[in-house]
Scaffold this motif. Structure first.
Motif, PDB file in Angstrom:
ATOM      1  N   GLN A 100     -55.930 -52.133 -41.419  1.00  0.00           N
ATOM      2  CA  GLN A 100     -55.062 -52.875 -42.307  1.00  0.00           C
ATOM      3  C   GLN A 100     -56.120 -53.697 -43.288  1.00  0.00           C
ATOM      4  OE1 GLN A 100     -55.564 -56.960 -39.384  1.00  0.00           O
ATOM      5  NE2 GLN A 100     -53.498 -56.441 -40.309  1.00  0.00           N
ATOM      6  N   VAL A 101     -57.427 -53.829 -42.989  1.00  0.00           N
ATOM      7  CA  VAL A 101     -58.360 -54.253 -44.139  1.00  0.00           C
ATOM      8  C   VAL A 101     -58.583 -53.254 -45.151  1.00  0.00           C
ATOM      9  CG1 VAL A 101     -60.720 -55.034 -44.317  1.00  0.00           C
ATOM     10  CG2 VAL A 101     -59.671 -55.514 -42.207  1.00  0.00           C
ATOM     11  N   LYS A 102     -58.625 -52.047 -44.834  1.00  0.00           N
ATOM     12  CA  LYS A 102     -58.815 -50.907 -45.736  1.00  0.00           C
ATOM     13  C   LYS A 102     -57.529 -50.924 -46.839  1.00  0.00           C
ATOM     14  CE  LYS A 102     -61.883 -47.689 -43.352  1.00  0.00           C
ATOM     15  NZ  LYS A 102     -61.973 -46.666 -42.698  1.00  0.00           N
ATOM     16  N   LYS A 103     -56.594 -51.209 -46.159  1.00  0.00           N
ATOM     17  CA  LYS A 103     -55.216 -51.075 -47.087  1.00  0.00           C
ATOM     18  C   LYS A 103     -55.339 -52.196 -48.193  1.00  0.00           C
ATOM     19  CE  LYS A 103     -50.254 -51.544 -46.803  1.00  0.00           C
ATOM     20  NZ  LYS A 103     -48.891 -51.733 -45.859  1.00  0.00           N
ATOM     21  N   MET A 104     -55.893 -53.526 -47.705  1.00  0.00           N
ATOM     22  CA  MET A 104     -56.107 -54.528 -48.663  1.00  0.00           C
ATOM     23  C   MET A 104     -56.999 -54.269 -49.576  1.00  0.00           C
ATOM     24  SD  MET A 104     -57.371 -58.518 -47.428  1.00  0.00           S
ATOM     25  CE  MET A 104     -58.941 -57.983 -47.460  1.00  0.00           C
ATOM     26  N   LEU A 105     -58.201 -53.692 -49.330  1.00  0.00           N
ATOM     27  CA  LEU A 105     -59.210 -53.472 -50.285  1.00  0.00           C
ATOM     28  C   LEU A 105     -58.700 -52.437 -51.071  1.00  0.00           C
ATOM     29  CD1 LEU A 105     -62.336 -53.514 -47.888  1.00  0.00           C
ATOM     30  CD2 LEU A 105     -61.311 -55.139 -49.294  1.00  0.00           C
ATOM     31  N   GLU A 106     -57.887 -51.288 -50.755  1.00  0.00           N
ATOM     32  CA  GLU A 106     -57.546 -50.251 -51.566  1.00  0.00           C
ATOM     33  C   GLU A 106     -56.621 -50.865 -52.768  1.00  0.00           C
ATOM     34  OE1 GLU A 106     -55.366 -47.399 -49.153  1.00  0.00           O
ATOM     35  OE2 GLU A 106     -57.293 -46.663 -48.425  1.00  0.00           O
ATOM     36  N   ARG A 107     -55.800 -51.985 -52.417  1.00  0.00           N
ATOM     37  CA  ARG A 107     -54.879 -52.462 -53.325  1.00  0.00           C
ATOM     38  C   ARG A 107     -55.836 -53.602 -54.336  1.00  0.00           C
ATOM     39  NH1 ARG A 107     -53.190 -54.234 -56.909  1.00  0.00           N
ATOM     40  NH2 ARG A 107     -51.246 -55.318 -57.519  1.00  0.00           N
ATOM     41  N   ALA A 108     -56.868 -53.932 -53.713  1.00  0.00           N
ATOM     42  CA  ALA A 108     -57.801 -55.042 -54.543  1.00  0.00           C
ATOM     43  C   ALA A 108     -58.680 -54.052 -55.811  1.00  0.00           C
ATOM     44  CB  ALA A 108     -58.776 -55.519 -53.753  1.00  0.00           C
ATOM     45  N   GLU A 109     -58.912 -52.819 -55.213  1.00  0.00           N
ATOM     46  CA  GLU A 109     -59.674 -51.997 -56.324  1.00  0.00           C
ATOM     47  C   GLU A 109     -58.530 -51.462 -57.423  1.00  0.00           C
ATOM     48  OE1 GLU A 109     -60.627 -48.523 -54.487  1.00  0.00           O
ATOM     49  OE2 GLU A 109     -62.463 -49.263 -53.111  1.00  0.00           O
ATOM     50  N   LYS A 110     -57.302 -51.872 -57.292  1.00  0.00           N
ATOM     51  CA  LYS A 110     -56.218 -51.490 -58.420  1.00  0.00           C
ATOM     52  C   LYS A 110     -56.086 -52.855 -59.427  1.00  0.00           C
ATOM     53  CE  LYS A 110     -54.138 -47.643 -55.596  1.00  0.00           C
ATOM     54  NZ  LYS A 110     -52.920 -47.471 -55.042  1.00  0.00           N
ATOM     55  N   SER A 111     -56.770 -53.907 -58.755  1.00  0.00           N
ATOM     56  CA  SER A 111     -56.472 -55.084 -59.362  1.00  0.00           C
ATOM     57  C   SER A 111     -57.663 -55.472 -60.115  1.00  0.00           C
ATOM     58  CB  SER A 111     -56.025 -56.216 -58.454  1.00  0.00           C
ATOM     59  OG  SER A 111     -55.645 -57.518 -58.959  1.00  0.00           O
ATOM     60  N   ASP A 112     -57.307 -56.504 -61.235  1.00  0.00           N
ATOM     61  CA  ASP A 112     -58.541 -57.176 -61.984  1.00  0.00           C
ATOM     62  C   ASP A 112     -58.559 -58.567 -61.467  1.00  0.00           C
ATOM     63  OD1 ASP A 112     -56.210 -58.311 -63.004  1.00  0.00           O
ATOM     64  OD2 ASP A 112     -56.803 -57.987 -65.291  1.00  0.00           O
ATOM     65  N   LYS A 113     -58.040 -58.723 -60.372  1.00  0.00           N
ATOM     66  CA  LYS A 113     -58.143 -60.261 -59.897  1.00  0.00           C
ATOM     67  C   LYS A 113     -59.380 -60.530 -58.764  1.00  0.00           C
ATOM     68  CE  LYS A 113     -54.827 -61.577 -62.287  1.00  0.00           C
ATOM     69  NZ  LYS A 113     -55.117 -62.879 -63.312  1.00  0.00           N
ATOM     70  N   VAL A 114     -59.713 -61.586 -58.810  1.00  0.00           N
ATOM     71  CA  VAL A 114     -60.918 -61.899 -57.783  1.00  0.00           C
ATOM     72  C   VAL A 114     -60.348 -61.928 -56.302  1.00  0.00           C
ATOM     73  CG1 VAL A 114     -62.538 -63.801 -56.977  1.00  0.00           C
ATOM     74  CG2 VAL A 114     -62.145 -63.288 -59.355  1.00  0.00           C
ATOM     75  N   LEU A 115     -60.902 -61.176 -55.224  1.00  0.00           N
ATOM     76  CA  LEU A 115     -60.411 -61.293 -54.187  1.00  0.00           C
ATOM     77  C   LEU A 115     -61.789 -61.604 -53.162  1.00  0.00           C
ATOM     78  CD1 LEU A 115     -58.456 -60.860 -51.916  1.00  0.00           C
ATOM     79  CD2 LEU A 115     -59.033 -58.299 -51.679  1.00  0.00           C
ATOM     80  N   GLY A 116     -61.941 -62.775 -52.697  1.00  0.00           N
ATOM     81  CA  GLY A 116     -63.166 -63.224 -51.841  1.00  0.00           C
ATOM     82  C   GLY A 116     -62.592 -63.518 -50.255  1.00  0.00           C
ATOM     83  N   ILE A 117     -63.843 -63.736 -49.667  1.00  0.00           N
ATOM     84  CA  ILE A 117     -63.453 -64.085 -48.243  1.00  0.00           C
ATOM     85  C   ILE A 117     -64.325 -65.182 -47.873  1.00  0.00           C
ATOM     86  CG2 ILE A 117     -65.364 -62.550 -47.313  1.00  0.00           C
ATOM     87  CD1 ILE A 117     -63.399 -61.906 -44.926  1.00  0.00           C
ATOM     88  N   MET A 118     -63.777 -66.162 -47.067  1.00  0.00           N
ATOM     89  CA  MET A 118     -64.406 -67.482 -46.582  1.00  0.00           C
ATOM     90  C   MET A 118     -65.794 -67.250 -45.738  1.00  0.00           C
ATOM     91  SD  MET A 118     -64.599 -70.507 -47.485  1.00  0.00           S
ATOM     92  CE  MET A 118     -63.139 -70.696 -48.481  1.00  0.00           C
TER      93      MET A 118
END
Length: 383
Positions: A107-125
């Motif tokens: 499920q984390v890989k799925k999230m990261l694959e989506r993030a690669e297609k976005s120009d938005k910031v995705l951070g973790i706490m």
């Protein structure tokens, strides 16, 4: 934009904790404009402190589509972290995910694959990365101060929890509700730092996870793990929620010396000559290379924790600095936790990267027989 607008999904302990940092003015370039929780009772704190100055939602997608936020903070149960992050990205929003990044690597890989297609910031706490001691440890390892890494040992056993803690929610410490125990709830920060500081992931893991050993729960409350690294180094990671008073000691030994983190202080034992060179050239059989006096390493900067990560994300959105804890780093700790469970379930060592599908299958077996936890309604404990 003048201020980055933050929305919080999940108004429990972590969500309200983040809000307090905003109230104290610790987030220089950020302001809370919206919150969301499926339980409207959780809004009481926010309505008392923020009143009508923010918007309230009981549906995350509705909040994401409202236009009220520039970035959302996901402070919900572990399983839905990746799904909500993906939903945020789909709605052209930046996002901060609370630890852990998810329960399983697929499920984390799925999230990261989506993030690669976005120009938005995705951070973790990963707020522990702001601790000057850990930052200095990483710096000293990376600059070669202790030479080639030979051994890592982290005993993190001061996560004490009573039975009442687990009895405070039916989702707690269940495979279906939380997906794991101490490795997913208490120790994700250490699992992150365990590989972030040394700069490499283990290549092999052999773990012994004890499930409900000290508490009446389904998941792990006692873990001892042995690891091997690609360069031949070895390590041990030990954690539990049952030791009192408990210990938090991280020791990294290299060919040129040893770093020791304990009691939030960092110590350095420096050798005058590389141990590998000494071993090969010393003409005596029992003489160790000389070690200088143990010194306490001087630390610089503030330990800004959660507010430091929030400030960094706000500044990254404004184009002022790079993301300090990108969400792509979050998969490493999940990978380690998955590997430890899989090793324990199979009763053998596992190599990394693990078989993601096999772990998911084994997890589903446990979810299938998972039962809601007994709840003691006298006390509500959050976090």
């Amino acid at each position: 934009m003048e201020k980055v607008r933050f929305g919080i999904v999940g108004c429990g302990n972590m969500g309200s904790g983040h809000a307090k940092n905003f109230l104290k003015g610790k987030i220089t370039n950020g302001v809370i404009t919206a919150v969301c929780d499926i339980n409207p009772k959780k809004f009481e704190f926010f309505k008392e402190k923020f009143g009508d100055s923010i918007k309230y939602f009981t549906d995350a997608e509705e909040m994401f589509k409202s236009g009220e936020c520039d970035v959302v903070m996901i402070c919900t149960p572990h399983y839905i972290h990746p799904d909500l992050a993906i939903l945020a990205l789909d709605n052209d929003l930046n996002c901060i995910v609370e630890k852990p990044a998810g329960v399983y690597t697929l499920q984390v890989k799925k999230m990261l694959e989506r993030a690669e297609k976005s120009d938005k910031v995705l951070g973790i706490m990963f707020n522990q990365r702001t601790n000057p001691a850990f930052k200095k440890m990483r710096e000293m390892v990376q600059n070669g101060s202790i030479g080639e890494i030979k051994r890592t040992n982290w005993i993190i056993t001061d996560w004490y929890r009573t039975q009442q803690y687990y009895d405070s929610g039916d989702w707690r410490a269940t495979w279906k509700g939380e997906g794991g125990g101490v490795l997913y709830n208490q120790a994700p920060h250490q699992l992150d730092l365990f590989q972030w500081i040394v700069g490499m992931m283990p290549s092999k893991v052999h773990a012994f996870c004890h499930y409900g050993k000290w508490h009446e729960i389904e998941v792990e409350d006692d873990v001892t793990c042995y690891v091997e690294y690609p360069n031949g180094a070895t390590g041990v990671f030990i954690t539990t929620t049952a030791d009192a008073p408990g210990t938090n000691r991280f020791e990294i030994t290299g060919t040129k010396g040893t770093l020791i983190f304990e009691n939030n202080k960092l110590y350095y034992k420096q050798l005058t000559v590389d141990e590998r060179e000494w071993c090969k050239t010393c003409e005596e059989g029992f003489t160790k290379p000389e070690c200088l006096d143990t010194v306490e390493v001087e630390l610089e900067g503030e330990n800004t924790q959660h507010s430091g990560i929030c400030n960094n994300i706000a500044n990254a959105i404004l184009g002022l600095e790079e993301v300090y804890a990108p969400a792509k780093d979050g998969i490493h700790g999940v990978h380690l936790a998955n590997a430890m469970h899989l090793s324990s379930w199979l009763g053998e060592s596992v190599t990394l990267p693990i078989n993601d599908e096999l772990f998911f299958e084994e997890l589903q077996k446990r979810i299938a027989i998972s039962k809601p936890h007994r709840v003691n309604e006298k006390t509500e404990i959050q976090g």
